[in-house]
Write an enzyme that holds these catalytic residues in place. Sequence first.
Site, PDB file in Angstrom:
ATOM      1  N   LYS A 139       1.150   4.202  -2.845  1.00 36.93           N
ATOM      2  CA  LYS A 139       0.981   5.596  -2.741  1.00 36.93           C
ATOM      3  C   LYS A 139       2.173   6.392  -3.064  1.00 36.93           C
ATOM      4  CE  LYS A 139      -3.262   5.259  -1.683  1.00 36.93           C
ATOM      5  NZ  LYS A 139      -4.449   5.836  -2.713  1.00 36.93           N
ATOM      6  N   TYR A 160       0.842  -1.178  -0.156  1.00 38.91           N
ATOM      7  CA  TYR A 160      -0.046  -0.059  -0.004  1.00 38.91           C
ATOM      8  C   TYR A 160       0.740   1.280   0.023  1.00 38.91           C
ATOM      9  CZ  TYR A 160      -3.347   3.248   1.531  1.00 38.91           C
ATOM     10  OH  TYR A 160      -4.241   4.468   1.759  1.00 38.91           O
TER      11      TYR A 160
HETATM   12  N1  LIG Z   1      -9.066   6.220   5.026  1.00 40.16           N
HETATM   13  C1  LIG Z   1      -8.236   6.781   5.229  1.00 40.16           C
HETATM   14  O1  LIG Z   1      -7.652   7.048   6.391  1.00 40.16           O
HETATM   15  C2  LIG Z   1      -7.268   7.128   4.072  1.00 40.16           C
HETATM   16  C3  LIG Z   1      -5.859   7.676   4.460  1.00 40.16           C
HETATM   17  C4  LIG Z   1      -5.045   8.128   3.448  1.00 40.16           C
HETATM   18  C5  LIG Z   1      -5.602   7.516   1.957  1.00 40.16           C
HETATM   19  N2  LIG Z   1      -6.643   7.411   1.747  1.00 40.16           N
HETATM   20  C6  LIG Z   1      -7.146   7.143   0.355  1.00 40.16           C
HETATM   21  O2  LIG Z   1      -8.398   7.641   0.365  1.00 40.16           O
HETATM   22  C7  LIG Z   1      -9.141   6.921  -0.863  1.00 40.16           C
HETATM   23  C8  LIG Z   1     -10.494   6.326  -0.281  1.00 40.16           C
HETATM   24  O3  LIG Z   1     -10.380   5.519   0.701  1.00 40.16           O
HETATM   25  P1  LIG Z   1     -11.498   5.483   1.607  1.00 40.16           P
HETATM   26  O4  LIG Z   1     -10.705   5.456   2.899  1.00 40.16           O
HETATM   27  O5  LIG Z   1     -12.602   6.209   1.317  1.00 40.16           O
HETATM   28  O6  LIG Z   1     -11.650   3.938   1.586  1.00 40.16           O
HETATM   29  P2  LIG Z   1     -12.971   3.046   1.094  1.00 40.16           P
HETATM   30  O7  LIG Z   1     -14.263   3.510   1.992  1.00 40.16           O
HETATM   31  O8  LIG Z   1     -12.679   1.779   1.234  1.00 40.16           O
HETATM   32  O9  LIG Z   1     -13.414   3.312  -0.311  1.00 40.16           O
HETATM   33  C9  LIG Z   1     -12.670   2.964  -1.248  1.00 40.16           C
HETATM   34  C10 LIG Z   1     -13.151   2.790  -2.779  1.00 40.16           C
HETATM   35  O10 LIG Z   1     -12.502   2.549  -3.833  1.00 40.16           O
HETATM   36  C11 LIG Z   1     -13.261   1.534  -4.575  1.00 40.16           C
HETATM   37  N3  LIG Z   1     -12.438   0.647  -5.260  1.00 40.16           N
HETATM   38  C12 LIG Z   1     -11.382  -0.194  -4.910  1.00 40.16           C
HETATM   39  N4  LIG Z   1     -11.082  -0.868  -5.849  1.00 40.16           N
HETATM   40  C13 LIG Z   1     -11.681  -0.422  -6.832  1.00 40.16           C
HETATM   41  C14 LIG Z   1     -11.611  -0.760  -8.407  1.00 40.16           C
HETATM   42  N5  LIG Z   1     -10.733  -1.722  -8.900  1.00 40.16           N
HETATM   43  N6  LIG Z   1     -12.382   0.052  -9.492  1.00 40.16           N
HETATM   44  C15 LIG Z   1     -12.949   0.928  -8.851  1.00 40.16           C
HETATM   45  N7  LIG Z   1     -13.430   1.327  -7.342  1.00 40.16           N
HETATM   46  C16 LIG Z   1     -12.555   0.584  -6.512  1.00 40.16           C
HETATM   47  C17 LIG Z   1     -14.204   0.947  -3.362  1.00 40.16           C
HETATM   48  O11 LIG Z   1     -15.046   0.254  -4.203  1.00 40.16           O
HETATM   49  P3  LIG Z   1     -15.958  -0.965  -3.562  1.00 40.16           P
HETATM   50  O12 LIG Z   1     -16.957  -0.443  -2.641  1.00 40.16           O
HETATM   51  O13 LIG Z   1     -16.556  -1.784  -4.625  1.00 40.16           O
HETATM   52  O14 LIG Z   1     -14.844  -1.707  -2.650  1.00 40.16           O
HETATM   53  C18 LIG Z   1     -14.652   2.109  -2.725  1.00 40.16           C
HETATM   54  O15 LIG Z   1     -15.580   2.914  -3.329  1.00 40.16           O
HETATM   55  C19 LIG Z   1      -8.111   5.781  -1.358  1.00 40.16           C
HETATM   56  O16 LIG Z   1      -7.474   6.201  -2.291  1.00 40.16           O
HETATM   57  C20 LIG Z   1      -7.439   5.624  -0.030  1.00 40.16           C
HETATM   58  O17 LIG Z   1      -5.876   5.027  -0.255  1.00 40.16           O
HETATM   59  C21 LIG Z   1      -7.613   7.010   2.807  1.00 40.16           C
END
Ligand SMILES: NC(=O)c1ccc[n+]([C@@H]2O[C@H](COP(=O)([O-])OP(=O)(O)OC[C@H]3O[C@@H](n4cnc5c(N)ncnc54)[C@H](OP(=O)(O)O)[C@@H]3O)[C@@H](O)[C@H]2O)c1
Length: 253
Positions: free
Chosen positions: A180, A176
Amino acid sequence: MQTTDQKIALITGANKGIGRATAERLAGLGMTVLMGARDPGHGEEAAAAVRAGGGDAHAVTLDVTDAATVREAARWTGERFGRLDVLINNAAITGSGRVSPVDAVDQIPSGVDLDMVRAVFETNVFGVIAVTNAMLPLLRRSPAPRIVNLSSGGGSLALNSDPDGPLTGLPPSAAYSPSKTALNALTVQYANELRKDGILVNAAAPGYVATDINDHQGFLTPAQGAEIVVRLAMLDADGPTAGFFSVDGPVPW
Ligand SMILES: NC(=O)c1ccc[n+]([C@@H]2O[C@H](COP(=O)([O-])OP(=O)(O)OC[C@H]3O[C@@H](n4cnc5c(N)ncnc54)[C@H](OP(=O)(O)O)[C@@H]3O)[C@@H](O)[C@H]2O)c1
């Protein structure tokens, strides 16, 4: 084709989490939001919720690892709207499932499963290239195109290599975090290519947000995590490009 002065934003992975919160905010600011989701039912449910709140939202079936859906999403967007103003590359996976980063011990480099690393890069890095390149012809038709890549403080080499830094408590990651870091590198390379065309490309660090990706261990709400994403999506023409920002300002690469 629908002609509109309203800005049009596509967000990948917008059915939940930060992507969904970003769609809600941008719709609230008057943008038409195209909510990418790999599951059409989940996408439609999320878009319907935004519409119920008064926003203009459309579900778009889009799996960033599936070239056919990427192509079709670009074709449909072009046919329906003729252009794209904002692309938010938000979709990502951890590779370890729904875990807090401290529990992702299966990513420790010396024992990592290479297939897992490949899967993570397929979504978090190659998926971004696929979607960005498919959408660039539409972005070029916008008067003020913006691309925002959802990165993470965990992708910062400066923070990772500081033995006294904020990430010291996390197990080393070969999947992961490097994905990034690669996304950060891509952000700079795209920004350098597209600077002359007025396309601003930046990476966002949303902070530690309670979503499915970390089994809701984060301490920020999705709306708080979306704040920096929205700011970068709304940059004026003299705004930065090739940058990496959290809500508190620049993040070290
Ligand atoms: N949460 C944190 O603390 C955090 C911190 C730093 C960065 N981020 C980044 O923020 C972004 C959003 O993450 P989140 O925290 O909101 O996580 P999340 O709730 O798990 O959402 C991830 C989203 O990505 C979708 N996804 C995964 N694989 C995919 C694919 N092959 N094609 C299309 N969609 C796909 C998932 O769809 P499904 O519902 O179908 O699985 C979901 O809609 C990510 O890039 C993550 O790395 C998050």
